[in-house]
Design an enzyme around this catalytic site. Structure first.
Site, PDB file in Angstrom:
ATOM      1  N   ASP A   1     -14.998   0.588  -0.319  1.00  0.00           N
ATOM      2  CA  ASP A   1     -15.185   0.284   1.097  1.00  0.00           C
ATOM      3  C   ASP A   1     -16.691   0.190   1.331  1.00  0.00           C
ATOM      4  O   ASP A   1     -17.423   1.141   1.041  1.00  0.00           O
ATOM      5  CB  ASP A   1     -14.546   1.404   1.931  1.00  0.00           C
ATOM      6  CG  ASP A   1     -14.573   1.119   3.423  1.00  0.00           C
ATOM      7  OD1 ASP A   1     -15.652   0.743   3.925  1.00  0.00           O
ATOM      8  OD2 ASP A   1     -13.532   1.295   4.074  1.00  0.00           O
TER       9      ASP A   1
ATOM     10  N   HIS B   1     -11.892  -2.657   0.619  1.00  0.00           N
ATOM     11  CA  HIS B   1     -11.156  -2.096   1.754  1.00  0.00           C
ATOM     12  C   HIS B   1     -11.951  -2.378   3.029  1.00  0.00           C
ATOM     13  O   HIS B   1     -13.152  -2.148   3.066  1.00  0.00           O
ATOM     14  CB  HIS B   1     -11.051  -0.590   1.508  1.00  0.00           C
ATOM     15  CG  HIS B   1     -10.357   0.202   2.556  1.00  0.00           C
ATOM     16  ND1 HIS B   1     -11.012   1.087   3.369  1.00  0.00           N
ATOM     17  CD2 HIS B   1      -9.048   0.265   2.903  1.00  0.00           C
ATOM     18  CE1 HIS B   1     -10.137   1.678   4.172  1.00  0.00           C
ATOM     19  NE2 HIS B   1      -8.934   1.202   3.906  1.00  0.00           N
TER      20      HIS B   1
ATOM     21  N   GLU C   1     -10.348   2.920  -2.010  1.00  0.00           N
ATOM     22  CA  GLU C   1     -10.906   3.069  -0.662  1.00  0.00           C
ATOM     23  C   GLU C   1     -11.394   4.486  -0.410  1.00  0.00           C
ATOM     24  O   GLU C   1     -12.187   4.709   0.504  1.00  0.00           O
ATOM     25  CB  GLU C   1      -9.880   2.658   0.398  1.00  0.00           C
ATOM     26  CG  GLU C   1      -8.713   3.602   0.547  1.00  0.00           C
ATOM     27  CD  GLU C   1      -7.617   3.022   1.439  1.00  0.00           C
ATOM     28  OE1 GLU C   1      -7.038   1.994   1.050  1.00  0.00           O
ATOM     29  OE2 GLU C   1      -7.357   3.596   2.501  1.00  0.00           O
TER      30      GLU C   1
ATOM     31  N   HIS D   1      -0.495   4.136   0.025  1.00  0.00           N
ATOM     32  CA  HIS D   1      -1.279   4.943   0.973  1.00  0.00           C
ATOM     33  C   HIS D   1      -1.413   6.400   0.546  1.00  0.00           C
ATOM     34  O   HIS D   1      -1.629   7.284   1.387  1.00  0.00           O
ATOM     35  CB  HIS D   1      -0.631   4.863   2.370  1.00  0.00           C
ATOM     36  CG  HIS D   1      -1.623   4.803   3.496  1.00  0.00           C
ATOM     37  ND1 HIS D   1      -1.955   5.884   4.263  1.00  0.00           N
ATOM     38  CD2 HIS D   1      -2.369   3.770   3.976  1.00  0.00           C
ATOM     39  CE1 HIS D   1      -2.848   5.527   5.180  1.00  0.00           C
ATOM     40  NE2 HIS D   1      -3.118   4.259   5.024  1.00  0.00           N
TER      41      HIS D   1
ATOM     42  N   ASP E   1       0.850  -1.201   0.000  1.00  0.00           N
ATOM     43  CA  ASP E   1       0.000   0.000   0.000  1.00  0.00           C
ATOM     44  C   ASP E   1       0.881   1.245   0.000  1.00  0.00           C
ATOM     45  O   ASP E   1       1.622   1.477   0.957  1.00  0.00           O
ATOM     46  CB  ASP E   1      -0.898  -0.041   1.252  1.00  0.00           C
ATOM     47  CG  ASP E   1      -2.001   1.001   1.225  1.00  0.00           C
ATOM     48  OD1 ASP E   1      -1.978   1.875   0.333  1.00  0.00           O
ATOM     49  OD2 ASP E   1      -2.885   0.941   2.105  1.00  0.00           O
TER      50      ASP E   1
ATOM     51  N   GLU F   1      -1.209  -0.594  -4.012  1.00  0.00           N
ATOM     52  CA  GLU F   1      -2.461   0.087  -3.666  1.00  0.00           C
ATOM     53  C   GLU F   1      -2.269   1.594  -3.533  1.00  0.00           C
ATOM     54  O   GLU F   1      -1.254   2.052  -3.010  1.00  0.00           O
ATOM     55  CB  GLU F   1      -2.952  -0.508  -2.346  1.00  0.00           C
ATOM     56  CG  GLU F   1      -4.159   0.175  -1.736  1.00  0.00           C
ATOM     57  CD  GLU F   1      -4.685  -0.613  -0.539  1.00  0.00           C
ATOM     58  OE1 GLU F   1      -4.717  -1.863  -0.607  1.00  0.00           O
ATOM     59  OE2 GLU F   1      -5.057   0.021   0.467  1.00  0.00           O
TER      60      GLU F   1
HETATM   61 MG    MG Z   1      -5.072   1.497   1.714  1.00  0.00          MG
END
Ligand code: MG
Length: 384
Positions: A260, A287, A238, A188, A186, A212
């Site tokens: 998500d 997610h 997400e 992020h 990830d 990700e």
């Molecule tokens: Mg993530």
């Protein structure tokens, strides 16, 4: 026969950072949903309270019509707060419908297309030293896949040591996992496009499951440049809240869509995102660093959706300070993953039983989790 209506809507803000929605009907059925928006659940709670003005007196079986009303009738629409509020209500209405009919939600989505769903767990990654041990612990717990953060704070153009740090961390995990298990990495949203383009090809020999959120969601228009620059499958989603927001990243060539269930309009909208993703040969991996209701909602979609890759779950995740996923369920057995997968949920509705007393007690204690604020060495804001 008198018509069944919604009689009560309640919200519970509980540790570590989750918001549960409880909806009760005139025939005594109780449905639960999760509207957690990490760090902003208080704001979502206010929206759900306002939605209750419409919900009380409405027909709980008209799930799609309610979704339309809550999503569109307020004139102003979209964004994480509104969509999370709709998500929690939508899940609770599906839970009520399943319980009323005595079947799990996936039976209402067309029936099971699989018997079990592979799950993965989080192993950190912000600090370089702990990921190998964390990966070993997850293997010990039965998992065959893990996800890690690639780095902590990352410079806008990463230094050699920052980039080497990413490679060392992922290498250490790959060594523990061997060739038969997977590690997803990830980014992020911490990386600029320049960093992502430089680092993704360097990770290719380690064969990550996927990368990700290589760029922040507001820069989704850049993601195609990364897809074109690496063989590693690219995942995102997400922080995308409806099918319209997924369309450009699907068109740009992502491989894995990560809506998500608590942020993207609940079961109703994620089913539509899955169908849209299928037309791009894209797999779903929702997610879910969240609570038991969001996880159960993910699994219900997964049991009824063909293009489903794997499910995130947060049992043991480092964020879960003060409470755990399983603290809020009466029976942990349906969420067991000792085989690396969760078996098909067979209980009615979402398929788990909430420990209402534990939820009410946790709400009384409250929760005030907030995202950390990170800064670069020069004092400017860094992406967390
Ligand atoms: Mg993530």
């Amino acid at each position: 026969m008198t018509a069944v209506t919604v009689t009560r809507v309640e919200t519970f803000l509980v540790a570590p950072r989750w918001l549960f929605v409880r909806i009760e009907t005139s025939d005594g059925v109780v449905g639960w949903g999760e509207a957690s928006l990490e760090g902003h659940s208080d704001a979502v709670r206010t929206v759900v309270d306002q939605f209750a003005e419409y919900l009380v007196g409405s027909d709980p079986a008209r799930i799609e019509d309610t979704w339309q009303v809550l999503t569109k009738s307020g004139f102003y629409r979209g964004g994480a707060v509104f969509a999370s509020a709709v998500s929690g209500v939508d899940q609770a209405l599906w839970d009520i419908r399943g319980k009323s009919l005595g079947v799990p939600v996936h039976e209402l989505l067309g029936g099971a297309v699989r018997d079990r769903i592979r799950v993965y767990g989080w192993i950190g990654g912000d600090e370089p030293n702990d990921v190998a041990a964390a990966a070993a612990a997850q293997i010990e717990a039965g998992l065959t896949a893990v996800k890690m953060n690639a780095s902590g704070k990352m410079g806008r153009i990463g230094s050699i040591s920052e980039i080497d740090g990413v490679l060392e961390r992922v290498s250490a995990v790959r060594e523990v996992l061997g060739a038969d298990r997977d590690v997803a990495v990830d980014f992020h949203g911490r990386f600029t496009l320049a960093n992502a383009r430089r680092i993704a090809p360097l990770l290719e020999p380690l064969r990550p499951f996927f990368i990700e959120e290589p760029v922040v969601p507001e820069n989704s228009h850049l993601i195609g440049q990364l897809v074109q620059g690496t063989s590693v499958p690219i995942a995102t989603g997400e922080r995308l809240y409806n099918r319209q927001e997924f369309l450009p990243v699907l068109q740009a060539g992502i491989a894995v869509a990560q809506p998500d269930l608590a942020h993207a309009g609940g079961i109703s909208e994620v089913r539509r995102i899955a169908a849209l993703a299928d037309t791009f040969d894209v797999q779903l991996a929702p997610h879910c660093p969240l609570g038991p209701l969001a996880l159960a909602a993910c699994l219900q979609v997964g049991f009824g959706t063909p293009n489903y890759l794997i499910q995130e779950q947060s049992i043991g995740i480092h964020y879960n300070r003060g409470a755990e996923v399983l603290d809020y369920v009466l029976d942990a057995a349906p969420l067991d993953f000792a085989s690396g997968s969760i078996e098909r949920l067979t209980g009615p509705g979402l398929g788990i039983e909430i420990d209402e007393a534990a939820v009410r007690a946790a709400d009384a204690r409250g929760s005030s989790w907030r995202s950390p604020i990170w800064r670069h060495a020069d004092g400017s804001l860094a992406e967390w």
